[in-house]
Design a protein around this motif. Structure first.
Motif, mmCIF file in Angstrom:
data_model
loop_
_atom_site.group_PDB
_atom_site.id
_atom_site.type_symbol
_atom_site.label_atom_id
_atom_site.label_comp_id
_atom_site.label_asym_id
_atom_site.label_seq_id
_atom_site.Cartn_x
_atom_site.Cartn_y
_atom_site.Cartn_z
ATOM 1 N N HIS A 152 -0.378 -1.410 2.680
ATOM 2 C CA HIS A 152 -0.696 0.014 2.478
ATOM 3 C C HIS A 152 -0.902 0.650 3.850
ATOM 4 O O HIS A 152 -1.391 -0.004 4.779
ATOM 5 N N THR A 153 -0.532 1.899 3.973
ATOM 6 C CA THR A 153 -0.687 2.553 5.269
ATOM 7 C C THR A 153 -2.149 2.605 5.702
ATOM 8 O O THR A 153 -2.445 2.630 6.899
ATOM 9 N N ASP A 154 -3.082 2.598 4.759
ATOM 10 C CA ASP A 154 -4.508 2.592 5.115
ATOM 11 C C ASP A 154 -4.947 1.254 5.711
ATOM 12 O O ASP A 154 -6.052 1.160 6.263
ATOM 13 N N PRO B 271 2.293 8.097 3.437
ATOM 14 C CA PRO B 271 0.984 7.549 3.019
ATOM 15 C C PRO B 271 1.082 6.822 1.686
ATOM 16 O O PRO B 271 1.790 7.241 0.779
ATOM 17 N N GLY B 272 0.359 5.700 1.602
ATOM 18 C CA GLY B 272 0.355 4.911 0.375
ATOM 19 C C GLY B 272 0.934 3.530 0.605
ATOM 20 O O GLY B 272 1.000 3.054 1.749
ATOM 21 N N TYR B 273 1.359 2.901 -0.466
ATOM 22 C CA TYR B 273 1.988 1.589 -0.338
ATOM 23 C C TYR B 273 3.310 1.726 0.404
ATOM 24 O O TYR B 273 4.108 2.619 0.114
ATOM 25 N N PRO C 60 6.453 1.020 -2.481
ATOM 26 C CA PRO C 60 5.985 1.483 -3.785
ATOM 27 C C PRO C 60 6.802 0.882 -4.926
ATOM 28 O O PRO C 60 7.995 0.597 -4.784
ATOM 29 N N GLY D 41 1.375 0.114 -8.523
ATOM 30 C CA GLY D 41 1.792 1.048 -7.480
ATOM 31 C C GLY D 41 2.675 0.450 -6.401
ATOM 32 O O GLY D 41 3.173 1.183 -5.536
ATOM 33 N N HIS D 42 2.872 -0.847 -6.420
ATOM 34 C CA HIS D 42 3.697 -1.487 -5.386
ATOM 35 C C HIS D 42 4.697 -2.451 -6.028
ATOM 36 O O HIS D 42 4.649 -2.717 -7.232
#
Length: 274
Positions: A150-152, A190-192, A195, A200-201
């Motif tokens: 994930h980008t986070d 942003p996010g996975y 995806p 979500g991925h």
């Protein structure tokens, strides 16, 4: 997709064990694996109650498959875990898995994908596959870790950027990133990063399949991980550091990923001869 039910009285027994595993904090990847393994045992004995099986029944079932040593060890662990729990909680009067023979671990050998293969594969890969190849070969991630990036998870450290990797058994580790790989991830939407429809991925199995298809020749994503381990070891000759980077719990496992450079062997021989 709904999993097919287990036969007879197996469903309730296995479901209770899986609830116990969840209560102990086991990750869903482990729950899914153990479910599959116990379903195989149940389907081999559809007319038997789960606690009626003997050690001979279990040994015969394990020995009837042409599984690789690691696969056999994993199924044995599932059976032992299930019956140990059943016996400890009073569901089974005896533990038939207690005396199952041990399975000797296969002597693994490093099989790193060659750099020319990685370079040529990246050149013809689409952007998504190239990101997968880079995460495996430059950061040592497993397919089950790549799918959940994930980008986070990209965070600054004292020297640049690191990736927070959610590994096997729920263990989390920080893997330093090269500037190029950090930039690739930080510039992703942003996010996975990959995806998909699994929470979500993408699924780990799909990532593994795409890596095998993307690599030239008969190479797999796991061999990209071997490549990372071998190159990382050659930089500092620090097996403990490579162990942490790969997310292994034991250095013996890491040793099976590391191809010792020929130059290191020659240096050792010359030192002994001096």
């Amino acid at each position: 997709m709904t999993s097919r039910p287990m036969p007879g009285g197996w469903s309730t027994a296995v479901s209770s064990w899986l609830s116990w595993l969840r209560a102990s904090g086991r990750p869903e990847s482990t729950i899914k694996l153990r479910t599959t393994q116990l379903r195989r045992l149940a389907e081999a004995h559809p007319d038997r109650a789960p606690y009626s099986l003997s050690v001979d029944d279990l040994a015969e079932w394990l020995g009837a498959h042409a599984w690789a040593a690691e696969t056999l060890r994993s199924h044995r662990a599932a059976v032992r875990g299930f019956y140990t729990w059943a016996h400890a909680t009073g569901r089974a009067h005896v533990n038939p898995a207690a005396f199952l023979p041990t399975v000797k671990a296969a002597e693994g050998k490093p099989r790193p994908a060659p750099d020319p293969v990685i370079r040529s594969s990246r050149l013809r890969a689409d952007p998504r596959d190239e990101r997968m190849i880079r995460l495996a070969s430059e950061a040592g991630l497993r397919s089950c870790e790549i799918c959940k990036v994930h980008t986070d998870d990209v965070e600054p450290d004292m020297l640049g950027w690191s990736l927070r990797v959610k590994g096997k058994g729920g263990r989390v580790r920080l893997v330093p990133l090269s500037d190029g790989l950090a930039s690739m991830l930080r510039n992703a939407p942003p996010g996975y990063v990959f995806p998909g429809r699994i929470e979500g991925h993408l699924s780990a199995a799909y990532v593994s399949k795409r890596l095998s298809r993307a690599l030239d020749g008969d190479y797999t994503g796991h061999q990209l991980r071997h490549r990372f381990g071998s190159v990382a070891y050659s930089a500092e000759r620090d097996l403990r550091a490579v162990q942490e980077l790969l997310g292994h719990t034991r250095p013996e496992t890491t040793a099976r990923y590391v191809l010792v450079p020929d130059g290191a062997k020659r240096t050792a021989v010359m030192a002994a001869a001096s």
